[in-house]
Design a protein around this motif. Structure first.
Motif, short mmCIF file in Angstrom:
data_model
loop_
_atom_site.label_atom_id
_atom_site.label_comp_id
_atom_site.label_asym_id
_atom_site.label_seq_id
_atom_site.Cartn_x
_atom_site.Cartn_y
_atom_site.Cartn_z
N CYS A 77 3.01 -5.06 -1.50
CA CYS A 77 1.80 -5.64 -0.94
C CYS A 77 1.44 -6.93 -1.66
CB CYS A 77 0.65 -4.63 -1.06
SG CYS A 77 -0.90 -5.14 -0.32
N TRP A 106 -4.02 -2.58 3.14
CA TRP A 106 -3.19 -1.48 2.68
C TRP A 106 -4.05 -0.29 2.27
CZ3 TRP A 106 0.68 1.11 3.54
CH2 TRP A 106 1.28 1.95 2.61
N TYR A 143 2.06 -4.28 -6.12
CA TYR A 143 1.33 -5.48 -5.68
C TYR A 143 2.10 -6.67 -6.22
CZ TYR A 143 -2.12 -2.18 -4.23
OH TYR A 143 -2.75 -1.14 -3.59
N ALA A 159 5.96 0.65 -1.00
CA ALA A 159 5.15 -0.36 -0.32
C ALA A 159 5.05 -1.57 -1.24
CB ALA A 159 3.76 0.18 0.00
N THR A 173 3.33 2.02 -4.67
CA THR A 173 2.89 0.70 -4.21
C THR A 173 3.03 -0.31 -5.34
OG1 THR A 173 1.33 1.70 -2.64
CG2 THR A 173 0.94 -0.60 -3.26
N VAL A 228 -3.16 3.06 4.21
CA VAL A 228 -2.49 4.14 3.47
C VAL A 228 -3.32 5.41 3.46
CG1 VAL A 228 -3.33 3.64 1.12
CG2 VAL A 228 -1.04 4.60 1.44
N VAL A 261 3.42 -5.53 3.14
CA VAL A 261 2.15 -6.00 3.68
C VAL A 261 1.99 -7.45 3.26
CG1 VAL A 261 -0.34 -5.60 3.85
CG2 VAL A 261 1.18 -3.68 3.30
N THR A 288 -4.87 -8.46 2.04
CA THR A 288 -3.72 -7.57 2.16
C THR A 288 -3.97 -6.28 1.39
OG1 THR A 288 -2.64 -8.79 0.38
CG2 THR A 288 -1.95 -9.31 2.62
N ARG A 289 -4.57 -6.38 0.22
CA ARG A 289 -4.87 -5.18 -0.56
C ARG A 289 -5.87 -4.30 0.20
NH1 ARG A 289 -7.25 -6.67 -5.63
NH2 ARG A 289 -7.51 -8.77 -4.83
N HIS A 349 -1.43 -8.42 7.42
CA HIS A 349 -2.79 -8.01 7.06
C HIS A 349 -3.70 -8.07 8.28
CE1 HIS A 349 -4.58 -12.01 7.30
NE2 HIS A 349 -3.49 -12.46 6.69
#
Length: 172
Positions: A56, A66, A81, A54, A79, A70, A110, A62-63, A14
């Protein structure tokens, strides 16, 4: 896809986080982090890597990283999470990656240090060019990423099976 085709993992730390009075999980990106996340996304786009998946961390920083990165990619991958990435050890991250469906060739993860850096070091039994030297010299600062290739199924991913093919970090 055949398991004989090389697979890639991009381990993406991140971007730089701020330190407001919130829990660690809820820390947002700092201004510098927002800038670096977008730059990292452009570098990933320039690399020509196409991501199938991905993974994450659920942490705010981190969110946000991304989301900004992205936006720079030509195509948005599926993606997921994943709570297990937050504060994960390298072994935890390998176990998570072992669950990846074999139809995914390239996965971007991520996450956070020290887990992301340690995983890059543990997986990369070999390195191309000066990638390992660059990673060692720069350590693994916020918004850095490492690209590791390996052959076999995701279930066969284990320490030492990969090759560090690229490493990038923002300038300080």
């Amino acid at each position: 896809m055949s398991v004989a085709e090389p697979r890639r993992i991009v381990l993406f730390r991140h971007a730089k986080a701020d330190w407001p009075q919130v829990s660690d999980h809820e820390r947002p990106l700092a201004d510098r982090g927002r800038m670096d996340a977008a730059v990292a996304g452009r570098k990933l786009a320039d690399s020509g890597i196409s991501f199938d998946l991905a993974l994450c961390s659920t942490a705010v920083r981190t969110r946000e990283t991304w989301k900004l990165a992205v936006h720079e990619l030509p195509e948005r991958p599926k993606t997921v999470y994943e709570e297990r990435i937050y504060e994960a050890s390298p072994g935890d991250l390998i176990a998570l990656l072992n669950e990846t469906p074999d139809d995914a060739q390239t996965v971007l993860l991520v996450g956070h240090n020290p887990g992301v850096q340690a995983l890059a070091e543990i997986l990369a039994g070999q390195a191309e060019g000066d990638a390992r030297e660059r990673m060692s010299r720069r350590d693994f600062p916020a918004a850095a990423y490492a690209v590791i290739s390996f052959e076999g199924s995701w279930k066969s991913l284990e320490p030492g099976v990969g090759t560090l093919v690229d490493y990038w970090a923002p300038t300080e």
